[in-house]
Design a protein around this motif. Structure first.
Motif, PDB file in Angstrom:
ATOM      1  N   ASP A   1      32.353  43.126  35.058  1.00 43.25           N
ATOM      2  CA  ASP A   1      33.372  42.925  34.692  1.00 43.25           C
ATOM      3  C   ASP A   1      34.684  42.353  35.750  1.00 43.25           C
ATOM      4  O   ASP A   1      35.155  41.876  35.648  1.00 43.25           O
ATOM      5  CB  ASP A   1      34.286  43.794  33.665  1.00 43.25           C
ATOM      6  CG  ASP A   1      33.021  43.582  32.510  1.00 43.25           C
ATOM      7  OD1 ASP A   1      32.678  42.471  32.030  1.00 43.25           O
ATOM      8  OD2 ASP A   1      32.485  45.218  31.864  1.00 43.25           O
TER       9      ASP A   1
ATOM     10  N   SER B   1      34.699  39.502  37.261  1.00 43.65           N
ATOM     11  CA  SER B   1      35.679  38.097  36.466  1.00 43.65           C
ATOM     12  C   SER B   1      36.747  38.265  36.179  1.00 43.65           C
ATOM     13  O   SER B   1      37.431  37.239  35.924  1.00 43.65           O
ATOM     14  CB  SER B   1      34.352  38.016  34.902  1.00 43.65           C
ATOM     15  OG  SER B   1      33.207  38.407  35.164  1.00 43.65           O
TER      16      SER B   1
ATOM     17  N   THR C   1      35.924  31.264  30.679  1.00 44.74           N
ATOM     18  CA  THR C   1      36.314  31.688  32.151  1.00 44.74           C
ATOM     19  C   THR C   1      37.645  30.175  32.777  1.00 44.74           C
ATOM     20  O   THR C   1      39.164  31.090  33.049  1.00 44.74           O
ATOM     21  CB  THR C   1      35.770  31.539  33.271  1.00 44.74           C
ATOM     22  OG1 THR C   1      34.923  33.122  33.392  1.00 44.74           O
ATOM     23  CG2 THR C   1      36.324  31.545  34.626  1.00 44.74           C
TER      24      THR C   1
ATOM     25  N   PRO D   1      36.214  36.522  29.196  1.00 40.94           N
ATOM     26  CA  PRO D   1      35.041  37.898  30.026  1.00 40.94           C
ATOM     27  C   PRO D   1      36.190  38.940  31.162  1.00 40.94           C
ATOM     28  O   PRO D   1      36.918  38.370  31.889  1.00 40.94           O
ATOM     29  CB  PRO D   1      34.045  36.893  31.435  1.00 40.94           C
ATOM     30  CG  PRO D   1      35.113  35.687  31.323  1.00 40.94           C
ATOM     31  CD  PRO D   1      35.365  34.940  30.171  1.00 40.94           C
ATOM     32  N   GLY D   2      35.424  39.761  32.230  1.00 36.18           N
ATOM     33  CA  GLY D   2      36.676  40.538  32.391  1.00 36.18           C
ATOM     34  C   GLY D   2      36.522  42.391  31.721  1.00 36.18           C
ATOM     35  O   GLY D   2      36.244  42.744  30.573  1.00 36.18           O
TER      36      GLY D   2
END
Length: 246
Positions: free
Chosen positions: A46, A49, A109, A191-192
């Motif tokens: 994470d 990302s 992303t 994401p992240g």
């Protein structure tokens, strides 16, 4: 450091005292949760990302913003062609575009990269153009009197003179890129760490939620420190930094 220690102590006393039993976890429980997250590959995935989205979008914005900013300031045709577009986009924050970008690109992303690019490009364009406009015309005329061509004047006179403005834009937009990347995950589902924050909130894990907030705070400090150090090293020749050194 004393300020951080005092803040953590106050947090611990408040969470264990007046707000005991509330949604506010204690500092010790939060840091214990953070240390339990650090060894997990999911946490670092994470983090990776989030950093990828923030720095990738920022790098694209930096190149694009400098090129367009120089073009706007040196070409009347480009300035008149882009003025209305830039003035229209300038007051629109990335979060306003988030629903539209998610609709087109989905919670991916690429969605985060685009939002970071948009949020960083406009300030860089404006600062670069301001820096080019601020170049002393006598300096340019002197360079041309020595038979310097247009691109040589741009490379050796205009761009170095505008670097302090570009450096200011970089110092402002690097931390902003992290904020936008987190918002893209928190509200857009990308994401992240932002998405991890959302999952922790939905699952009711308040301790984990606060642990992610602490991790993001540390990451933000690193972004800020790196941007300031990079500006100092790149612009070590600038009068303002020479004065600091003295």
């Amino acid at each position: 450091m004393a300020g951080f220690a005092f803040a953590i102590l106050a947090w611990q006393l408040i969470a264990a005292g007046p707000m005991a039993g509330s949604a506010l976890p204690t500092a010790t429980a939060t840091f214990a949760e953070l240390f339990s997250l650090l060894p997990t590959p999911e946490f670092w995935a994470d983090v990776g990302s989030t950093v990828l989205v923030a720095l990738g979008g920022f790098a694209a914005a930096l190149v694009t913003g400098v090129v367009i900013g120089i073009a706007v300031a040196t070409s009347p045709l480009t300035m008149h062609a882009t003025r209305a577009i830039l003035e229209f986009l300038k007051p629109i924050p990335p979060i306003v575009l988030l629903p539209l970008v998610v609709l087109v690109l989905g919670p991916t992303t690429d969605m985060g990269l685009f939002l970071v690019f948009y949020g960083c490009a406009l300030p860089i364009i404006m600062q670069t153009a301001s820096g080019v406009f601020d170049v002393d015309p006598v300096t340019i005329a002197t360079a041309r009197s020595f038979s310097m061509g247009r691109f040589e004047v741009l490379w050796r006179i205009v761009l170095p003179s505008a670097m302090s403005y570009i450096g200011t834009a970089v110092r402002i937009t690097v931390p902003a890129s992290l904020i936008i990347a987190v918002v893209a995950g928190l509200l857009g589902g990308g994401p992240g760490l932002g998405n991890s924050l959302l999952r922790a909130q939905l699952s009711g894990s308040q301790t984990q939620l606060f642990a992610y907030v602490i991790a993001l705070g540390v990451l933000g400090l690193l972004f800020q420190a790196v941007s300031e150090e990079t500006e100092r090293r790149v612009l070590h020749w600038h009068p303002s930094f020479r004065k600091e050194a003295v």
